[in-house]
Structure formats: C-alpha cells, structure tokens
Design a protein around this motif. Structure first.
Motif, PDB file in Angstrom:
ATOM      1  N   LYS A   2       0.883  -1.246   0.076  1.00 37.10           N
ATOM      2  CA  LYS A   2       0.194  -0.112   0.527  1.00 37.10           C
ATOM      3  C   LYS A   2       0.485   1.140   0.067  1.00 37.10           C
ATOM      4  N   ALA A   3       2.353   0.842   0.971  1.00 38.18           N
ATOM      5  CA  ALA A   3       2.905   2.420   0.249  1.00 38.18           C
ATOM      6  C   ALA A   3       3.533   2.323  -0.468  1.00 38.18           C
ATOM      7  N   GLY A   4       3.979   1.468  -0.862  1.00 38.67           N
ATOM      8  CA  GLY A   4       4.696   1.591  -2.460  1.00 38.67           C
ATOM      9  C   GLY A   4       6.370   1.458  -2.005  1.00 38.67           C
ATOM     10  N   SER A   5       6.344   0.750  -1.322  1.00 37.39           N
ATOM     11  CA  SER A   5       7.837   0.131  -0.858  1.00 37.39           C
ATOM     12  C   SER A   5       7.454  -1.329  -1.494  1.00 37.39           C
ATOM     13  N   GLY A   6       6.964  -2.292  -2.024  1.00 30.04           N
ATOM     14  CA  GLY A   6       7.229  -3.568  -1.664  1.00 30.04           C
ATOM     15  C   GLY A   6       6.929  -4.334  -3.753  1.00 30.04           C
ATOM     16  N   LEU A   7       7.391  -3.176  -4.152  1.00 27.09           N
ATOM     17  CA  LEU A   7       7.011  -3.449  -5.887  1.00 27.09           C
ATOM     18  C   LEU A   7       7.345  -5.448  -6.407  1.00 27.09           C
ATOM     19  N   ARG A  35       3.068   4.510 -11.121  1.00 28.28           N
ATOM     20  CA  ARG A  35       2.677   5.745 -11.732  1.00 28.28           C
ATOM     21  C   ARG A  35       1.350   6.301 -11.842  1.00 28.28           C
ATOM     22  N   PRO A  36       0.971   6.900 -11.938  1.00 27.89           N
ATOM     23  CA  PRO A  36       0.239   8.370 -11.159  1.00 27.89           C
ATOM     24  C   PRO A  36      -0.645   8.119 -12.284  1.00 27.89           C
ATOM     25  N   HIS A  37      -1.900   7.524 -11.579  1.00 30.77           N
ATOM     26  CA  HIS A  37      -3.171   6.910 -12.062  1.00 30.77           C
ATOM     27  C   HIS A  37      -3.874   8.836 -12.828  1.00 30.77           C
ATOM     28  N   ILE A  46      -1.289   0.347  -4.867  1.00 32.55           N
ATOM     29  CA  ILE A  46      -2.116  -1.005  -5.719  1.00 32.55           C
ATOM     30  C   ILE A  46      -2.634  -1.194  -6.271  1.00 32.55           C
ATOM     31  N   TYR A  47      -2.336  -2.640  -7.449  1.00 29.96           N
ATOM     32  CA  TYR A  47      -3.774  -1.802  -8.110  1.00 29.96           C
ATOM     33  C   TYR A  47      -4.425  -3.431  -8.795  1.00 29.96           C
ATOM     34  N   PRO A  48      -5.590  -3.951  -9.329  1.00 28.53           N
ATOM     35  CA  PRO A  48      -6.293  -4.886  -9.105  1.00 28.53           C
ATOM     36  C   PRO A  48      -5.566  -5.366 -10.710  1.00 28.53           C
TER      37      PRO A  48
END
Length: 332
Positions: A2-7, A35-37, A46-48
C-alpha cells in the motif's frame, strides 16, 4: 504494498499451485504500480490485475453475457472461479474470434508505437484501424454496423481484406454525395476559346439521381459548338474543366493514403519497424469549383473522375480546404 515500497511483492489467489489447468495455478490478483493514475493521481499504489478486475466488475455491473475474443478462452475457468469465490453474480461468456485485416496491425501496444513515434498523426489518423480513424476517413456508422453484423460472431480465425469493408460503405455514400469538380494543379492546361465575350453561369443539380441535394453553380467561361454527330461514349479522352475565374478556383488539398504495413500478414514476433511502408500519405494541390466553399467538416462529396472525399478541413480565410479520399473497395 500500500505504501509502494513492496514492488517485488504481489497478492495471489490461493487455488492450486500445481493444478492441471494453468490459469488456476494461484494467479496474481494484485500488484504494485507507482505510476500516477489519470483520475486518482498517486493516492493508490496497489492495483488489481485485469483477470481479477474483469469478472468482478462484469458481475457488479449486472452483465449477463460477456463477449470476449477467443484469446481469453484459456482463462475462462479463472473468470468463473473468481465470481464463485467472491459470491457474486455469475456471468456467461460468449467467445468469438478476433476480426483481423490484411496489412494491418491491431495490437494496442503496436498501435501506440505508431502514435508515439510520429508514424501517424494521432489515434484518429485515417490510416489507423481504430473507430475514430476509419470514421475520419469517411466510414459511415450504418455501413460499419452492416459490415460487422454480416461477419457474425465466428469461431474461425479469419483475415479480411479491406475491399469488402469499403465497398459496403460506398453503397451508403454514393446516393448522398454531391458531385463537384476539382483540377489537380500539376496537370492543368489553360485553354483560350475565341468568340467568348463574358463568363456566365448556370445552376445544375448536385446529384443527377438525388434532387434533394439541391443545385450547384456552374461557371462558363467556355463556349462549345454543338456536334450532334458525335458520341461521347466513344470519345477516347474526356476533359474535366473549370472556368479560370477567381471565384471559381478554390484551393484545396486532396489527401490519399496507403497501407501502413508492407507485409500481408504480420506475425506476432515480427519487428513492426521492419515492415512499415516508407510513404503512406499523398497530397495533391488542386483547384475546386466555387461550391466547395459552402461545405462543412465531415461532409461527403465526389469529385468527378477522381473519387469520393470527406471534408476534413473547411475552406476558410483563403486557407485551402482539405479533403480525405474515401476508399471504395475497388483498386484501393
């Protein structure tokens, strides 16, 4: 995540890691994307995945039958499993083969390359196999609907030629395309006729078989002697002409196109850049009759002995009008 640190992380559906059906081997349902939505910006990290999102949304939106091309057929079991696991409404799937055309690429990824690399103007370029592209080139909605319905939801992989596609369109535009005259500048010859005092004009129908289109003005700077013994059907060479009068010589650009791809059938692993047609846009400067000044964008006309055209840019403030040639399925 969720924080974007777990790529390097992802969320998978626990089904069967060694199941006989590959699409059910614990598929990925969520992953990171920084990437910005285009709507929510950077709110979410995080996205499905598509395979998880599609069955959920189809069910949520009350879809009864999902029409999908057969390239997704091997993932139909996963589609149904997700709906059952979530306890959502079951959606039936109807498979059909993709509609393919010769010398045409339909992959969105490859089409994006054409746009990004400036090979075409944009997504609505008349050479693009997009709805916006073919509409800009002159395809009518009724003709497009007829063509698609005639194909039907076939299960067979077919490769269509553009000939029948544009031939269907011609049936719709021919009865309503007003007739006009245009003379390419590079082939013009000035003729002087003795015995002509002053230019005159006459009103003639825009379409011999469709009086509802109204009339157009024909400027005569030219007087011919009547020769009843002659037969125009036996005349080897016919002349298309315009009176050399300022009001009757409107500058126009006639634009024609070629296929973007040189290869009849582009394979999946082919390098797109190796099969691009070197030149696909052809512009001809011409003079057109005075009536084209009243045409509006998207009007469809026929220039006698040249072809059918769609108005892409109106004549305004002395700037040439731009006409895009509409294929007819014969020799195009």
């Amino acid at each position: 995540m969720k924080a974007g640190s777990g790529l390097e992380w992802c969320i998978r559906a626990r089904i069967s890691v060694d199941g006989p059906v590959k699409c059910l081997r614990d598929p990925v349902v969520y992953c990171c994307n920084l990437r910005p939505h285009h709507r929510t910006g950077t709110t979410w990290k995080i996205y499905p995945t598509y395979d998880f999102c599609a069955p959920f949304l189809d069910s949520l939106e009350g879809v009864t039958h999902a029409l999908r091309t057969d390239e997704y057929r091997d993932r139909n079991l996963q589609y149904s499993w997700i709906q059952e696991a979530l306890g959502t409404h079951h959606v039936d799937i109807w498979d059909f083969s993709r509609l393919n055309f010769v010398r045409t690429v339909l992959s969105k990824r490859k089409l994006t390359l054409l746009v990004d690399n400036g090979v075409v103007w944009d997504w609505d370029d008349p050479r693009m196999p997009t709805i916006r592209g073919i509409r800009r080139r002159g395809m009518t909605v009724p003709a497009l609907r007829e063509f698609i319905l005639k194909q039907g939801p076939s299960q067979n992989v077919i490769k269509l030629d553009w000939t029948s596609f544009w031939a269907t369109n011609k049936k719709y535009i021919d009865p309503v395309a007003a007739r006009h005259t245009a003379i390419p500048k590079h082939n013009t010859v000035i003729a002087t006729v003795n015995g002509v005092d002053e230019p005159s004009s006459a009103d003639k129908p825009k379409h011999k078989k469709n009086a509802a289109l109204g009339t157009k003005k024909i400027v005569l700077g030219l007087e011919l002697r009547l020769h009843l013994e002659g037969d125009f059907k036996k005349t080897e060479k016919k002349v298309t002409w315009l009176a050399k009068e300022t009001i009757n010589m409107i500058p126009v650009n006639l634009v024609d196109f070629d296929y973007l791809i040189t290869k009849e059938n582009l394979e999946k692993d082919d390098d797109l850049s190796s099969f691009l047609t070197p030149k696909t846009e052809f512009r001809t400067e011409a003079w057109a009759d005075c009536n084209v000044t009243s045409l509006a964008r998207d009007d469809t006309i026929q220039f006698d002995r040249i072809g059918y055209f769609r108005v892409d840019q109106e004549y305004q403030d002395g700037n040439p009008a731009v006409f895009l040639r509409i294929p007819t399925g014969k020799g195009d």
